[in-house]
Each structure stands twice: as structure tokens, then as C-alpha cells.
Design a protein around this motif. Structure first.
Motif, PDB file in Angstrom:
ATOM      1  N   THR A   1       0.843  -1.201   0.000  1.00 43.57           N
ATOM      2  CA  THR A   1       0.000   0.000   0.000  1.00 43.57           C
ATOM      3  C   THR A   1       0.873   1.244   0.000  1.00 43.57           C
ATOM      4  O   THR A   1       0.613   2.193  -0.750  1.00 43.57           O
ATOM      5  CB  THR A   1      -0.962   0.005   1.202  1.00 43.57           C
TER       6      THR A   1
ATOM      7  N   GLY B   1      -7.809   8.487   0.285  1.00 45.28           N
ATOM      8  CA  GLY B   1      -7.334   7.143   0.589  1.00 45.28           C
ATOM      9  C   GLY B   1      -6.838   7.017   2.016  1.00 45.28           C
ATOM     10  O   GLY B   1      -7.147   6.037   2.706  1.00 45.28           O
TER      11      GLY B   1
ATOM     12  N   ARG C   1      -8.446   4.689   4.991  1.00 42.50           N
ATOM     13  CA  ARG C   1      -7.648   3.680   5.704  1.00 42.50           C
ATOM     14  C   ARG C   1      -7.600   3.944   7.205  1.00 42.50           C
ATOM     15  O   ARG C   1      -7.688   3.006   7.998  1.00 42.50           O
ATOM     16  CB  ARG C   1      -6.241   3.596   5.113  1.00 42.50           C
TER      17      ARG C   1
ATOM     18  N   PHE D   1     -12.361  -0.071   2.583  1.00 38.37           N
ATOM     19  CA  PHE D   1     -12.935   0.808   1.566  1.00 38.37           C
ATOM     20  C   PHE D   1     -11.890   1.523   0.722  1.00 38.37           C
ATOM     21  O   PHE D   1     -12.240   2.211  -0.226  1.00 38.37           O
ATOM     22  CB  PHE D   1     -13.855   1.841   2.226  1.00 38.37           C
ATOM     23  N   SER D   2     -10.639   1.400   1.066  1.00 37.60           N
ATOM     24  CA  SER D   2      -9.576   2.068   0.321  1.00 37.60           C
ATOM     25  C   SER D   2      -9.181   1.227  -0.883  1.00 37.60           C
ATOM     26  O   SER D   2      -8.741   0.081  -0.723  1.00 37.60           O
ATOM     27  CB  SER D   2      -8.351   2.270   1.228  1.00 37.60           C
ATOM     28  N   PRO D   3      -9.307   1.781  -2.096  1.00 34.46           N
ATOM     29  CA  PRO D   3      -8.925   0.996  -3.280  1.00 34.46           C
ATOM     30  C   PRO D   3      -7.473   0.500  -3.233  1.00 34.46           C
ATOM     31  O   PRO D   3      -7.206  -0.651  -3.572  1.00 34.46           O
ATOM     32  CB  PRO D   3      -9.140   1.964  -4.445  1.00 34.46           C
ATOM     33  N   LEU D   4      -6.548   1.348  -2.797  1.00 35.23           N
ATOM     34  CA  LEU D   4      -5.144   0.919  -2.729  1.00 35.23           C
ATOM     35  C   LEU D   4      -4.956  -0.209  -1.722  1.00 35.23           C
ATOM     36  O   LEU D   4      -4.249  -1.184  -1.989  1.00 35.23           O
ATOM     37  CB  LEU D   4      -4.230   2.091  -2.376  1.00 35.23           C
TER      38      LEU D   4
ATOM     39  N   LEU E   1      -7.280  -2.305  -0.584  1.00 32.47           N
ATOM     40  CA  LEU E   1      -7.955  -3.520  -1.067  1.00 32.47           C
ATOM     41  C   LEU E   1      -7.106  -4.243  -2.100  1.00 32.47           C
ATOM     42  O   LEU E   1      -6.993  -5.471  -2.062  1.00 32.47           O
ATOM     43  CB  LEU E   1      -9.329  -3.174  -1.653  1.00 32.47           C
ATOM     44  N   LEU E   2      -6.517  -3.496  -3.011  1.00 32.97           N
ATOM     45  CA  LEU E   2      -5.627  -4.090  -4.008  1.00 32.97           C
ATOM     46  C   LEU E   2      -4.457  -4.797  -3.317  1.00 32.97           C
ATOM     47  O   LEU E   2      -4.102  -5.929  -3.674  1.00 32.97           O
ATOM     48  CB  LEU E   2      -5.117  -2.997  -4.953  1.00 32.97           C
TER      49      LEU E   2
END
Length: 172
Positions: A32, A58, A62, A69-72, A74-75
């Protein structure tokens, strides 16, 4: 009739809504941070105010909700970190504190940019890039070290993270 979704007996566990994982997979945290470095670097190179919005949002996601809920995040948590094999678990509270520091720095950069102080915003973003780079590439969590110092000085109560007594000395 349905009951309102607030107050006692509503079924909402606010501690669960604002939960942060403990322990945390250090590999996911480092990935992240690496993604933050990439996004912040692109933002710095392009001078994009929207990049600052995405970075600050973001960090807010976090710090408030963990990686849910944070795209970064979660990735990192769901896709990239599992490919590295077995998780390396570290205490969560120092990582949340570090996310809080990132929230302050990224929000400051965004506010400075919005106020027309772009050079100061880019300096704040460069500080964020430096700290995130330490985490991503060297496994050195500056926020975690500061957490440890504050805990040893009694500013952060020991019961917040009993496993953190020597977090400042931990490195991957």
C-alpha cells in the motif's frame, strides 16, 4: 415498523464500522505504501490537485475504516500481498497511527494546494513520498517508530498496544 439505525439496540456496531485490523500483514502495508508512492509521485510530476484529493481520501478511508474501503489497500490486501506467500503479521495500532500521520500530511498538502500555496503543498507531498518510500522499500515505518516513542513516554497508553513495547526496534 423498522427501528432507526442509531442509538441503542440498532444493531450497528460502531466499533466494527471503524475497526482497524490487528494484527496487520506487513507485506500488505508495504505494498500500500508503494502504491501511495506511485500515486504521489505521479501527482507531484503532473501538479494535479485531483491526485491530492485521491491521496488524502485514501488515507482518510484507511485510518477510519482500515483496508475495507480504500482501493489501494484492497488491491494490496486482497490481490497483491497474498501472492507473496505467508503473511508477516505486525501490530495494528502503530500502522493505524502511521495512517493517521499520512492523513494529516496529505490533508495538509491538499489544503495548501486549495489555498493557492502549491509550492508548500508539493513540499508536504514530498515529505509523504519520503515516509511512504521508507515503509515500502526499506520496511521502516516512521509512524510506527513515532508511535513507539510516544508509547514509551506515556503519551499513548501501554494498553493500546501491549505487543508494541519494542516496535521502534522492529524492521523487516
Amino acid at each position: 415498523m423498522s427501528q432507526p439505525m442509531h442509538g441503542r439496540g440498532s444493531g450497528i456496531s460502531w466499533s466494527a464500522v471503524f475497526a482497524f485490523p490487528n494484527p496487520v500483514n506487513e507485506y500488505a502495508a508495504r505494498i500500500t505504501a508503494g502504491l501511495v508512492v506511485l500515486l504521489a509521485g505521479a501527482t507531484l510530476l503532473t501538479g494535479s490537485g485531483w491526485g491530492l484529493v485521491l491521496i488524502a481520501a485514501g488515507f482518510w478511508l484507511r485510518v477510519l475504516f482500515g483496508p475495507r474501503f480504500s482501493p489501494l489497500a484492497l488491491l494490496s490486501v486482497k490481490l497483491l500481498a497474498p501472492r507473496l506467500g505467508r503473511a508477516r503479521l505486525v501490530p495494528g495500532p502503530p500502522k493505524r497511527f502511521a495512517q493517521g500521520m499520512g492523513t494529516v500530511v496529505s490533508s495538509t498538502a491538499l489544503l495548501l494546494f486549495a489555498a493557492g500555496a502549491a509550492p508548500a503543498a508539493w513540499i508536504a507531498l514530498a515529505v509523504l513520498i519520503a515516509a511512504a518510500s521508507l515503509e515500502a522499500f526499506a520496511g521502516f515505518c516512521l509512524g510506527c517508530v513515532i508511535f513507539g516513542v510516544l508509547q514509551r513516554r506515556g503519551v499513548i497508553p501501554a494498553d493500546i498496544c501491549e505487543a508494541c513495547n519494542n516496535v521502534a526496534l522492529r524492521r523487516s
